[in-house]
Design an enzyme around this catalytic site. Structure first.
Site, PDB file in Angstrom:
ATOM      1  N   SER A 182       0.851  -1.196   0.000  1.00 20.69           N
ATOM      2  CA  SER A 182       0.000   0.000   0.000  1.00 20.69           C
ATOM      3  C   SER A 182       0.884   1.241   0.000  1.00 20.69           C
ATOM      4  CB  SER A 182      -0.899   0.017   1.228  1.00 20.69           C
ATOM      5  OG  SER A 182      -1.491   1.306   1.353  1.00 20.69           O
TER       6      SER A 182
ATOM      7  N   HIS B  43      -1.361  -1.265  -4.107  1.00 20.25           N
ATOM      8  CA  HIS B  43      -2.634  -0.959  -3.444  1.00 20.25           C
ATOM      9  C   HIS B  43      -2.689   0.535  -3.134  1.00 20.25           C
ATOM     10  CE1 HIS B  43      -6.170  -2.169  -1.081  1.00 20.25           C
ATOM     11  NE2 HIS B  43      -5.775  -1.297  -0.160  1.00 20.25           N
TER      12      HIS B  43
ATOM     13  N   ASP C 256      -4.913   3.407  -1.213  1.00 18.98           N
ATOM     14  CA  ASP C 256      -5.967   3.687  -0.245  1.00 18.98           C
ATOM     15  C   ASP C 256      -6.451   5.119  -0.397  1.00 18.98           C
ATOM     16  OD1 ASP C 256      -6.311   1.250   1.350  1.00 18.98           O
ATOM     17  OD2 ASP C 256      -4.203   1.549   1.875  1.00 18.98           O
TER      18      ASP C 256
ATOM     19  N   MET D 157      -8.913   7.973   0.775  1.00 20.05           N
ATOM     20  CA  MET D 157      -9.702   8.346   1.953  1.00 20.05           C
ATOM     21  C   MET D 157     -10.143   9.800   1.825  1.00 20.05           C
ATOM     22  SD  MET D 157      -7.292   6.682   4.897  1.00 20.05           S
ATOM     23  CE  MET D 157      -6.637   5.016   4.751  1.00 20.05           C
TER      24      MET D 157
ATOM     25  N   HIS E 244      -8.650   1.167  -3.500  1.00 17.42           N
ATOM     26  CA  HIS E 244      -9.562   0.897  -2.388  1.00 17.42           C
ATOM     27  C   HIS E 244     -10.201   2.221  -1.979  1.00 17.42           C
ATOM     28  CE1 HIS E 244      -9.788  -0.505   2.130  1.00 17.42           C
ATOM     29  NE2 HIS E 244     -10.970  -0.308   1.597  1.00 17.42           N
TER      30      HIS E 244
ATOM     31  N   MET F  64     -12.307   4.433   0.173  1.00 20.93           N
ATOM     32  CA  MET F  64     -12.951   4.650   1.467  1.00 20.93           C
ATOM     33  C   MET F  64     -13.529   6.059   1.434  1.00 20.93           C
ATOM     34  SD  MET F  64     -10.090   2.827   3.886  1.00 20.93           S
ATOM     35  CE  MET F  64      -8.791   2.858   2.642  1.00 20.93           C
TER      36      MET F  64
ATOM     37  N   MET G 219     -10.946  -5.753   6.058  1.00 19.86           N
ATOM     38  CA  MET G 219     -10.095  -4.818   6.784  1.00 19.86           C
ATOM     39  C   MET G 219      -9.565  -5.499   8.039  1.00 19.86           C
ATOM     40  SD  MET G 219     -10.403  -1.893   5.089  1.00 19.86           S
ATOM     41  CE  MET G 219     -10.192  -0.476   6.159  1.00 19.86           C
TER      42      MET G 219
ATOM     43  N   ASP H 190      -6.344  -6.455   4.312  1.00 21.06           N
ATOM     44  CA  ASP H 190      -5.752  -5.113   4.304  1.00 21.06           C
ATOM     45  C   ASP H 190      -5.625  -4.635   5.742  1.00 21.06           C
ATOM     46  OD1 ASP H 190      -5.059  -2.496   3.838  1.00 21.06           O
ATOM     47  OD2 ASP H 190      -6.836  -1.987   2.667  1.00 21.06           O
TER      48      ASP H 190
ATOM     49  N   GLY I 169      -2.507  -5.061   9.104  1.00 22.79           N
ATOM     50  CA  GLY I 169      -1.946  -6.051  10.023  1.00 22.79           C
ATOM     51  C   GLY I 169      -1.196  -7.190   9.361  1.00 22.79           C
TER      52      GLY I 169
ATOM     53  N   GLY J  80       1.639  -2.701   4.384  1.00 22.72           N
ATOM     54  CA  GLY J  80       2.044  -1.308   4.537  1.00 22.72           C
ATOM     55  C   GLY J  80       3.487  -1.231   4.966  1.00 22.72           C
TER      56      GLY J  80
HETATM   57 ZN    ZN Z   1      -6.741  -0.562   1.490  1.00 18.36          ZN
END
Ligand code: ZN
Length: 213
Positions: free
Chosen positions: A9, A34, A36, A38, A67, A69, A138, A161, A163, A183
């Site tokens: 990510s 990936h 993200d 937001m 992705h 969000m 998630m 996605d 952890g 990540g």
């Molecule tokens: Zn993501």
């Protein structure tokens, strides 16, 4: 469908050098990138929009896994498709029009993903299973195995996605996931470490018996 996909990510990348970071991750052996997105509304943080995806598109031939969000999501699906995203994932919590959003993504020639927040029951997936290419969970949680069972023999990727580290990857893959978003586990140590980081994730995934049918 074979093999586990490692998807760093870019949220963990150096944002002052996103293009270079993306190229370095591709050279290091990443499978997908990936992204993200937001909006400060659906989630507290704000990251980037379709302009950044478009800027990264010429940098790599890897799958750009976007992705979203964001809420509302529907008005932005076309912009992300035009930006060069390959996979576009929306959240089941985004409203009553999930089916419509997924159909819009596929109509634009992209692979459609659906994501669930940890508090959302996996039954939210039941009525869209034939309209999706990917399910994104998630964080590491007990739903992974249940969702893999729901997927059955459909050609749907199951992505985790949050952890994901070499320590957690074996159990995640054993539970049925076949796309690992990484990540800090991918980006730690700077560019000279990326190849080792990806290799460590891949080894960890393979140690679980990486072929998911
Ligand atoms: Zn993501």
């Amino acid at each position: 469908m074979t093999g586990v996909v490692i998807a760093p990510s870019i949220l963990s990348a150096d944002f002052a050098r996103l293009g270079e970071e993306t190229r370095a991750m591709a050279d290091a052996g990443a499978d997908w990138i990936h992204l993200d997105v937001m909006d400060g509304h659906f989630v507290p943080n704000i990251t980037f929009g379709p302009g950044v995806v478009a800027a990264l598109r010429p940098v790599t031939t890897l799958t750009l896994d976007v992705h979203l969000m964001i809420s509302p999501v529907d008005p932005y699906i076309a912009a992300f498709a035009e930006s060069g995203a390959d996979v576009i994932t929306v959240h089941a919590e985004n409203g009553p029009h999930l089916h419509r959003s997924l159909q819009a993504i596929r109509a634009l020639g992209k692979k459609a993903g659906v994501s669930l927040n940890p508090a959302t029951h996996e039954s939210a997936l039941q009525y869209v299973l034939d309209d999706i290419d990917l399910i994104l969970v998630m964080s590491v949680n007990p739903k992974i195995r249940a969702i893999r069972e729901m997927i059955g023999r459909r050609a749907i990727r199951l992505e985790v996605d949050g952890g994901v580290t070499p320590l957690t990857a074996p159990q995640i893959v054993e539970s049925g996931a076949d796309v690992l978003v990484a990540g800090s586990a991918a980006f730690r140590g700077g560019q000279l470490c990326y190849a080792d980081n990806i290799a460590a994730l891949r080894r960890a995934a393979a140690s679980a018996g990486a072929i998911v049918v």
